[in-house]
Design an enzyme around this catalytic site. Sequence first.
Site, PDB file in Angstrom:
ATOM      1  N   SER A  70      -2.723   2.272   4.114  1.00 39.33           N
ATOM      2  CA  SER A  70      -1.728   1.436   4.647  1.00 39.33           C
ATOM      3  C   SER A  70      -2.051   1.324   6.283  1.00 39.33           C
ATOM      4  CB  SER A  70      -0.155   2.045   4.772  1.00 39.33           C
ATOM      5  OG  SER A  70       0.577   1.326   5.355  1.00 39.33           O
ATOM      6  N   SER A  71      -2.660   0.159   6.552  1.00 40.70           N
ATOM      7  CA  SER A  71      -2.898  -0.137   7.911  1.00 40.70           C
ATOM      8  C   SER A  71      -1.899  -0.084   8.979  1.00 40.70           C
ATOM      9  CB  SER A  71      -3.587  -1.686   7.871  1.00 40.70           C
ATOM     10  OG  SER A  71      -3.696  -2.161   9.191  1.00 40.70           O
ATOM     11  N   ASN A  72      -0.676  -0.502   8.698  1.00 42.65           N
ATOM     12  CA  ASN A  72       0.248  -0.236   9.574  1.00 42.65           C
ATOM     13  C   ASN A  72       0.766   1.068   9.859  1.00 42.65           C
ATOM     14  OD1 ASN A  72       3.265  -0.018   8.683  1.00 42.65           O
ATOM     15  ND2 ASN A  72       2.134  -0.973   7.303  1.00 42.65           N
ATOM     16  N   HIS A  81      -9.812  -5.391   4.072  1.00 37.80           N
ATOM     17  CA  HIS A  81      -8.311  -5.345   3.622  1.00 37.80           C
ATOM     18  C   HIS A  81      -7.840  -6.506   2.947  1.00 37.80           C
ATOM     19  CE1 HIS A  81      -4.105  -5.214   4.429  1.00 37.80           C
ATOM     20  NE2 HIS A  81      -4.195  -3.938   4.451  1.00 37.80           N
ATOM     21  N   SER A  87       5.543  -0.019   4.461  1.00 37.48           N
ATOM     22  CA  SER A  87       5.444  -0.026   2.959  1.00 37.48           C
ATOM     23  C   SER A  87       5.988   1.307   2.200  1.00 37.48           C
ATOM     24  CB  SER A  87       4.012  -0.348   2.216  1.00 37.48           C
ATOM     25  OG  SER A  87       3.124   0.687   3.013  1.00 37.48           O
ATOM     26  N   THR A  98      -1.715  -8.939  10.341  1.00 38.89           N
ATOM     27  CA  THR A  98      -0.550  -8.624  10.850  1.00 38.89           C
ATOM     28  C   THR A  98      -0.104  -7.230  11.255  1.00 38.89           C
ATOM     29  OG1 THR A  98       0.256  -8.580   8.614  1.00 38.89           O
ATOM     30  CG2 THR A  98       0.630 -10.576   9.673  1.00 38.89           C
ATOM     31  N   HIS A 139       0.914  -1.223   0.065  1.00 40.11           N
ATOM     32  CA  HIS A 139      -0.014  -0.337   0.008  1.00 40.11           C
ATOM     33  C   HIS A 139       1.003   1.169   0.086  1.00 40.11           C
ATOM     34  CE1 HIS A 139      -3.621  -2.170   1.725  1.00 40.11           C
ATOM     35  NE2 HIS A 139      -3.627  -2.243   0.481  1.00 40.11           N
ATOM     36  N   GLU A 176      -5.423  -8.422   3.002  1.00 43.08           N
ATOM     37  CA  GLU A 176      -4.777  -9.298   3.846  1.00 43.08           C
ATOM     38  C   GLU A 176      -5.794 -10.146   4.676  1.00 43.08           C
ATOM     39  OE1 GLU A 176      -1.362  -8.580   6.682  1.00 43.08           O
ATOM     40  OE2 GLU A 176      -2.492  -9.859   7.856  1.00 43.08           O
ATOM     41  N   CYS A 235       3.035  -9.153  13.041  1.00 41.42           N
ATOM     42  CA  CYS A 235       4.392  -9.470  12.466  1.00 41.42           C
ATOM     43  C   CYS A 235       5.317  -8.714  13.120  1.00 41.42           C
ATOM     44  CB  CYS A 235       4.443  -9.474  10.917  1.00 41.42           C
ATOM     45  SG  CYS A 235       4.670  -7.594  10.523  1.00 41.42           S
TER      46      CYS A 235
HETATM   47  S1  SF4 Z   1       4.149  -5.464   7.505  1.00 39.30           S
HETATM   48 FE1  SF4 Z   1       5.681  -6.349   6.164  1.00 39.30          FE
HETATM   49  S2  SF4 Z   1       6.791  -7.907   7.478  1.00 39.30           S
HETATM   50 FE2  SF4 Z   1       4.624  -7.561   8.406  1.00 39.30          FE
HETATM   51  S3  SF4 Z   1       3.185  -8.971   7.433  1.00 39.30           S
HETATM   52 FE3  SF4 Z   1       3.086  -6.897   6.143  1.00 39.30          FE
HETATM   53  S4  SF4 Z   1       4.544  -7.527   4.551  1.00 39.30           S
HETATM   54 FE4  SF4 Z   1       4.989  -9.001   6.053  1.00 39.30          FE
END
Ligand code: SF4
Length: 398
Positions: A316-318, A179, A378, A249, A96, A181, A287
């Site tokens: 982007s979730s993270n 999402h 990302s 994750t 993302h 994933e 993760c």
């Molecule tokens: S954030 Fe990166 S390391 Fe974590 S699951 Fe997604 S692609 Fe994999």
Amino acid sequence: MAIVNEAAAPAVRHHPSRSGFGLRAEVHDEIKNDFDSVLVQLIKAAGGTHQVGRLTFRLAQEFGFCYGVDHALDLAYETHVRFPDRRVYLTGEIIHNPTVNEQLAKMGYSFLRPGDDVTADDIVLIPAFGAPTHELERLKNVGCLLVDTTCGSVVHVWKRVEKYAREGFTAIIHGKYDHEETEATRSRTTLYEGGKFLVVRDRAQAQDVCDYIEGRGDRERFLAKYAAVATPGFDPDRDLERVGLANQTTMLSSESLEIADMVRRAMERRYGPDELKARFRSFDTICSATQERQDAILQLIEEPLDLVIVVGGYNSSNTEHLCEIASERLPTYHINAPECLVSATEIRHKPAFSKEEATTQNWLPAGNITIGITAGASTPNKVVGDCIERIAALAGAA
Ligand code: SF4
């Protein structure tokens, strides 16, 4: 329990193209050139602090590309070098980030759309998030070359969810239903007859589930709210009797752990401690890259900062979670490109917990200030470096 579709994913998961085409060294310089930043390298080498005029930038200890993204990009670039004349599709955004996706588009990658006539001569890249089992099965039947960039940490979640489904536990997935994933993860329950899932987005939704488990829920109201994010035919009276927790994750780690604990306690209260082992499973599937970036922003906001800039794709979730964490303590601006830094007085950004971009005036305080910088897993360092340079230029400090 009968396996109804086991052939679909494992064959794809273990496809030889997953480990690349032996061209990693060949594409290394090109990837570095497209996404790395000399400025960021220099700041890291100097311990994470960069002073320009009245501005001090402090970088989080961990930010930017994770191992899963590195792997996905290696495979995408290797595929391009190995098969320069073949048609190459992506089932969705490889990760993302707009900069990365634009770059792949320039290289000739295009998104697979419904109705596209994929043939055995084509190549299809599976993104780092993975893809749903029905899509993998369809592509496998076409016979095209599948280059599977699914991150190992995502596969780890799949294994957990498959185990739940195999053993008769409903997978409660802390994630965002739409999402990519989570879409792929929930589809893994379909590999086993009777496999079930329910997606919960946050603590409030987890509380509804806990209330139902403990007999305080209303069946019709529960189904009206959750039938759309659960396996078709989901029956809360039957399907919440044995549950296993997993998570996308990239969710907020503290929230995932709390949700698992809430459900564990609800099951214990409903069925008693002796039954817990037979009725409840949990496994933290955040993760390590997500965890490290969340830990690093928590550490960074302990410092005396004036504001935080979070760089990354709006979807982007993270990255969203990094913004949420920082915004609890400091003025925080999630931007997806240097162009969001419109002027020294105006910034375009996506506020924490919001779906829309907003514009804020007077975001850059006068005088000597310290700006915390982080970026999602990302986000290329190149974009981070460009943002730092632009802030410095806007402040008249370049
Ligand atoms: S954030 Fe990166 S390391 Fe974590 S699951 Fe997604 S692609 Fe994999």
